[in-house]
Design a protein around this motif. Structure first.
Motif, PDB file in Angstrom:
ATOM      1  N   UNK A  30      20.260 -27.647  11.137  1.00 56.50           N
ATOM      2  CA  UNK A  30      19.908 -26.253  11.407  1.00 56.50           C
ATOM      3  C   UNK A  30      18.724 -26.243  12.376  1.00 56.50           C
ATOM      4  N   UNK A  31      18.083 -25.077  12.543  1.00 57.13           N
ATOM      5  CA  UNK A  31      16.980 -24.985  13.501  1.00 57.13           C
ATOM      6  C   UNK A  31      15.637 -24.978  12.791  1.00 57.13           C
ATOM      7  N   UNK A  32      14.595 -25.409  13.514  1.00 59.06           N
ATOM      8  CA  UNK A  32      13.256 -25.437  12.937  1.00 59.06           C
ATOM      9  C   UNK A  32      12.763 -24.040  12.572  1.00 59.06           C
ATOM     10  N   UNK A  33      12.976 -22.992  13.422  1.00 57.82           N
ATOM     11  CA  UNK A  33      12.526 -21.645  13.024  1.00 57.82           C
ATOM     12  C   UNK A  33      13.192 -21.160  11.733  1.00 57.82           C
ATOM     13  N   UNK A  34      14.481 -21.505  11.562  1.00 60.36           N
ATOM     14  CA  UNK A  34      15.177 -21.088  10.339  1.00 60.36           C
ATOM     15  C   UNK A  34      14.568 -21.768   9.114  1.00 60.36           C
ATOM     16  N   UNK A  35      14.252 -23.055   9.234  1.00 58.37           N
ATOM     17  CA  UNK A  35      13.628 -23.779   8.135  1.00 58.37           C
ATOM     18  C   UNK A  35      12.263 -23.190   7.813  1.00 58.37           C
ATOM     19  N   UNK A  36      11.466 -22.908   8.833  1.00 51.80           N
ATOM     20  CA  UNK A  36      10.124 -22.351   8.629  1.00 51.80           C
ATOM     21  C   UNK A  36      10.193 -20.993   7.948  1.00 51.80           C
ATOM     22  N   UNK A  37      11.089 -20.112   8.419  1.00 49.64           N
ATOM     23  CA  UNK A  37      11.209 -18.795   7.794  1.00 49.64           C
ATOM     24  C   UNK A  37      11.617 -18.913   6.330  1.00 49.64           C
ATOM     25  N   UNK A  38      12.554 -19.799   6.063  1.00 50.20           N
ATOM     26  CA  UNK A  38      13.049 -19.935   4.681  1.00 50.20           C
ATOM     27  C   UNK A  38      11.963 -20.442   3.753  1.00 50.20           C
ATOM     28  N   UNK A  39      11.189 -21.432   4.187  1.00 48.62           N
ATOM     29  CA  UNK A  39      10.186 -21.996   3.287  1.00 48.62           C
ATOM     30  C   UNK A  39       9.018 -21.030   3.086  1.00 48.62           C
ATOM     31  N   UNK A  40       8.674 -20.234   4.124  1.00 47.47           N
ATOM     32  CA  UNK A  40       7.622 -19.227   3.956  1.00 47.47           C
ATOM     33  C   UNK A  40       8.067 -18.160   2.961  1.00 47.47           C
ATOM     34  N   UNK A  41       9.341 -17.732   3.076  1.00 50.52           N
ATOM     35  CA  UNK A  41       9.860 -16.736   2.131  1.00 50.52           C
ATOM     36  C   UNK A  41       9.888 -17.299   0.708  1.00 50.52           C
ATOM     37  N   UNK A  42      10.208 -18.586   0.591  1.00 48.83           N
ATOM     38  CA  UNK A  42      10.255 -19.212  -0.728  1.00 48.83           C
ATOM     39  C   UNK A  42       8.856 -19.299  -1.336  1.00 48.83           C
ATOM     40  N   UNK A  43       7.854 -19.605  -0.519  1.00 49.91           N
ATOM     41  CA  UNK A  43       6.478 -19.652  -1.017  1.00 49.91           C
ATOM     42  C   UNK A  43       6.021 -18.269  -1.480  1.00 49.91           C
ATOM     43  N   UNK A  44       6.372 -17.227  -0.712  1.00 49.91           N
ATOM     44  CA  UNK A  44       5.991 -15.861  -1.130  1.00 49.91           C
ATOM     45  C   UNK A  44       6.663 -15.517  -2.450  1.00 49.91           C
ATOM     46  N   UNK A  45       7.939 -15.900  -2.618  1.00 46.63           N
ATOM     47  CA  UNK A  45       8.649 -15.602  -3.866  1.00 46.63           C
ATOM     48  C   UNK A  45       8.036 -16.373  -5.041  1.00 46.63           C
ATOM     49  N   UNK A  46       7.588 -17.609  -4.788  1.00 52.20           N
ATOM     50  CA  UNK A  46       6.965 -18.410  -5.851  1.00 52.20           C
ATOM     51  C   UNK A  46       5.580 -17.861  -6.218  1.00 52.20           C
ATOM     52  N   UNK A  47       4.849 -17.346  -5.225  1.00 48.93           N
ATOM     53  CA  UNK A  47       3.507 -16.844  -5.469  1.00 48.93           C
ATOM     54  C   UNK A  47       2.437 -17.893  -5.307  1.00 48.93           C
ATOM     55  N   UNK A  48       2.779 -19.048  -4.727  1.00 49.45           N
ATOM     56  CA  UNK A  48       1.776 -20.076  -4.459  1.00 49.45           C
ATOM     57  C   UNK A  48       2.274 -20.946  -3.299  1.00 49.45           C
ATOM     58  N   UNK A  49       1.322 -21.651  -2.694  1.00 49.78           N
ATOM     59  CA  UNK A  49       1.653 -22.520  -1.560  1.00 49.78           C
ATOM     60  C   UNK A  49       2.339 -23.800  -2.053  1.00 49.78           C
ATOM     61  N   UNK A  50       3.382 -24.186  -1.336  1.00 49.69           N
ATOM     62  CA  UNK A  50       4.083 -25.424  -1.655  1.00 49.69           C
ATOM     63  C   UNK A  50       3.608 -26.585  -0.780  1.00 49.69           C
TER      64      UNK A  50
END
Length: 298
Positions: A30-50
């Motif tokens: 996949x693309x780097x921007x897609x990976x970055x967006x997904x992991x940022x959204x996942x961190x927001x959903x978790x409520x802490x930095x991964x």
């Protein structure tokens, strides 16, 4: 409860493993921007930095390390589920039925079937341990998929044969026996000594009786034992001569038996036998294919 996005977990694992959103994207095609967006959204959903971001890549935070351990455990379960689905599609569920003589069921044969079961967790093993004539009866009548014996199939029975190993017979004596310091011995030198033989249906007894006739050897007395381990105990305590598989001798308590190489050598192939005129079950067909792949690797 926050819904779990499996794709986000895959990206999380890939970044943790590679230390980079770019390399994770390459791994996941996949693309780097897609990976970055997904992991940022996942961190927001978790409520802490991964991850801690730095000039040399991305490193897991302490909470990220804890979460990764949980994710890895659950992905192992997912892989098991995926393997089960593949095996069910291929028909790999049910039982693999087989029979073997005791000395093989407790040795090479048991290890072989166990290795197959480890790779095919949904398959159930149904293993019978019987005398040689009963093993052959179960194969011929279709009671089992296949069986394991020492030596070839009896003449007159059309069975497919797959060799899986080799057994060699040695002379066994107690450590204090007058022959215990010999490295090898010819069978004719055993004339007049007491013998311990296994039951007549066992290959070793058949071989010993054939050599008795060929070399005109007459033991002073013949003791009979139901199994090779029983024969070993008689040898150890009575001072008689025994004839045992080297594989059996190797499993006995150290120092309890002395093994002497027999001349001429007596060796037999270990064979899997099955009916060639019977359509194999999906499980047995998979087992035969698995054996073939192991043979090609070896």
């Amino acid at each position: 409860m926050m819904p779990i996005d499996v794709r986000a977990l895959e990206i999380f694992r890939a970044i943790a493993d590679t230390g980079s959103a770019t390399r994770a994207a390459e791994r996941l095609h996949t693309t780097q921007p897609s990976v970055t967006r997904t992991i940022l959204a996942f961190e927001r959903a978790c409520g802490f930095k991964l991850f801690e971001r730095g000039r040399y890549g991305m490193a897991l935070t302490e909470p990220g390390q804890v979460l990764l351990a949980s994710v890895e455990r659950n992905f192992a379960g997912l892989r098991t589920i995926q393997r089960t689905i593949r095996e069910l599609k291929a028909g790999l569920h049910g039982a693999l039925t087989a029979a073997a003589i005791p000395v093989l069921a407790e040795g090479e044969f048991g290890a072989l079937v166990g290795a197959f079961m480890r790779e095919h967790a949904q398959v159930r093993a149904d293993l019978r341990v019987s005398a040689p004539d009963l093993v052959l009866k179960d194969i011929v009548t279709g009671e089992v998929d296949f069986g394991a014996v020492i030596g070839p199939a009896p003449p007159g029975i059309d069975l497919a044969t797959l060799p899986i190993g080799r057994r060699t017979m040695g002379v066994a004596v107690a450590p204090g026996h007058r022959l215990a310091d010999r490295r090898s011995i010819h069978f004719r030198e055993l004339d007049g000594l007491p013998f311990v033989l296994t039951v007549r249906s066992h290959n070793s007894s058949v071989a010993v009786e054939a050599m008795m006739s060929e070399f005109r050897v007459q033991p002073s007395i013949i003791h009979e034992a139901g199994t090779q381990r029983t024969a070993a105990e008689l040898v150890r305590n009575s001072g008689a001569i025994g004839f045992l598989d080297y594989e059996i001798i190797a499993t006995l308590p150290p120092g309890s038996i002395t093994a002497i190489a027999l001349e001429p050598e007596v060796a037999w192939p270990i064979n899997l036998l099955y009916r060639r005129d019977r359509k194999p079950s999906p499980v047995f067909a998979a087992f035969l294919g698995w054996l073939g792949s192991r043979a090609s690797i070896a």
